[in-house]
Design a protein around this motif. Structure first.
Motif, PDB file in Angstrom:
ATOM      1  N   SER A 114       9.548  27.193 -24.403  1.00  0.00           N
ATOM      2  CA  SER A 114       8.882  27.744 -23.227  1.00  0.00           C
ATOM      3  C   SER A 114       8.096  26.644 -22.518  1.00  0.00           C
ATOM      4  O   SER A 114       7.407  25.852 -23.169  1.00  0.00           O
ATOM      5  N   GLN A 119       7.627  37.177 -23.605  1.00  0.00           N
ATOM      6  CA  GLN A 119       6.871  36.468 -22.572  1.00  0.00           C
ATOM      7  C   GLN A 119       7.469  36.720 -21.189  1.00  0.00           C
ATOM      8  O   GLN A 119       6.759  37.005 -20.219  1.00  0.00           O
ATOM      9  N   GLN A 136       3.622  31.653 -20.500  1.00  0.00           N
ATOM     10  CA  GLN A 136       3.320  31.399 -21.912  1.00  0.00           C
ATOM     11  C   GLN A 136       1.846  31.592 -22.202  1.00  0.00           C
ATOM     12  O   GLN A 136       1.469  32.185 -23.226  1.00  0.00           O
TER      13      GLN A 136
END
Length: 264
Positions: free
Chosen positions: A211, A242, A250
Motif C-alpha cells: 500500500s 483499506q 492507509q
C-alpha cells in the motif's frame, strides 16, 4: 463512558483475535460458528454482531451501507490478530527501538536491504509480475534502525531546517522503515512519480499486499509530502479493506485498526 455492553462486545472481538492468532484465514472463517451468522436474507440476525458493527462504525467515524455490514465485520475479525503487521507508526505514534532486531531476510544477499520474510516473499512475487509486463522494480531502502533514522533526520534538519525535515523525514522511532515492511522502490526522487514503474505500482502493488503510504494530496492526513516510491506491506486482505471502506487511505485504515480494534 461507554456502556457495559460495548465493553463486552469489544471483549468478544479481542477474544477472537487472541484465540485465532495462529490460524489461517480459512480456519478463522470456519471458526465463526453458525450461531454467529450475520444475516438471513440480507437482514442482520445477531444483535451482538449488529451492536458491534455500530460501535466500530461510530468509533471510526464511518458511514457503512447496511449491505456491507457482513463483509465489514468479517474483515475486522480476519485482521484483528494482525497487531504487528498493522501497527500504527506515524508522527504521533512511535515504536521506539523495539524493531531494531527484527527477524529479517536479505534482498539478494545485500546487507543493507532487510525485510521481514513475509514482506520479501511478497516483494519478489510483485517484482516477478512486473518483469512479465516489462517493468523492473527493486528496493533502495528497507529496514532502518533507530540510530540510522536519527542520523537521517538530524542531517535533514541541518541541511534544510526543522520544518522541511518534519515534512520529508520521520523522527527516529516514527518511521515505517523500522518495521521491516516498508520499501522505497527504485528511487527517492520526485521524478519517480512520472515513470512507467510508478504507474505500474499504483495499479498493481495492492494485488501483492503493498500500500502506498503517502499518496498525493493526502499531506494533511499523513503529515508527510507525497512519496510515489514508499510502499508498506500490510497484506492483501488489509489492502482490500483499506480500499473498500477507507477510500484507499492507509493512514485512515491503520488509525481505525489502532483505535477501534486493537484498542491502543
Amino acid at each position: 463512558m461507554r456502556k457495559p455492553t460495548a465493553i463486552v462486545l469489544f471483549a468478544f472481538l479481542l477474544g477472537i483475535a487472541a484465540t485465532c492468532s495462529a490460524q489461517s484465514a480459512e480456519e478463522l472463517k470456519d471458526s465463526i460458528s453458525a450461531k454467529e451468522s450475520l444475516h438471513i436474507d440480507g437482514v442482520i440476525e445477531n444483535q451482538k454482531n449488529l451492536s458491534l458493527i455500530q460501535e466500530l462504525e461510530k468509533c471510526g467515524n464511518l458511514n457503512l451501507k447496511k449491505e456491507n455490514y457482513e463483509n465489514f465485520l468479517n474483515s475486522v475479525k480476519l485482521l484483528a490478530p494482525q497487531t504487528t503487521l498493522l501497527i500504527l507508526v506515524d508522527k504521533t505514534h512511535s515504536v521506539g527501538t523495539n524493531f531494531d532486531k527484527i527477524k529479517y531476510e536479505l534482498y539478494n544477499g545485500e546487507p543493507r536491504l532487510k525485510m521481514t520474510p513475509e514482506t520479501l516473499k511478497a516483494f519478489k512475487a510483485m517484482a516477478a509480475a512486473a518483469r512479465k509486463d516489462g517493468i523492473k522494480i527493486w528496493p533502495v531502502s528497507t529496514h532502518r534502525t533507530y540510530t540510522y533514522q536519527k542520523g537521517l533526520f538530524d542531517r535533514s534538519v541541518k541541511r534544510n531546517g526543522i520544518e522541511h525535515a518534519n515534512k520529508y523525514s520521520a523522527k527516529p522511532g516514527h518511521s515505517q522503515h523500522h518495521l521491516g515492511t516498508a520499501v522505497d522502490i527504485n528511487s527517492v526522487e520526485n521524478s519517480f512519480a512520472y515513470t512507467k514503474e510508478a504507474a505500474w505500482l499504483a495499479e498493481n502493488a495492492g494485488k501483492y499486499g503493498f500500500s502506498l503510504s503517502f499518496p498525493k494530496g493526502a499531506e494533511e492526513i499523513t503529515g508527510y509530502a507525497y512519496e510515489a516510491w514508499h510502499f508498506r506491506y500490510i497484506g492483501t486482505d488489509a489492502v482490500e479493506m483499506q480500499d473498500k471502506y477507507f477510500g484507499g487511505s492507509q493512514q485512515k485504515f491503520l488509525e481505525f485498526m489502532h483505535k477501534c480494534v486493537f484498542k491502543k
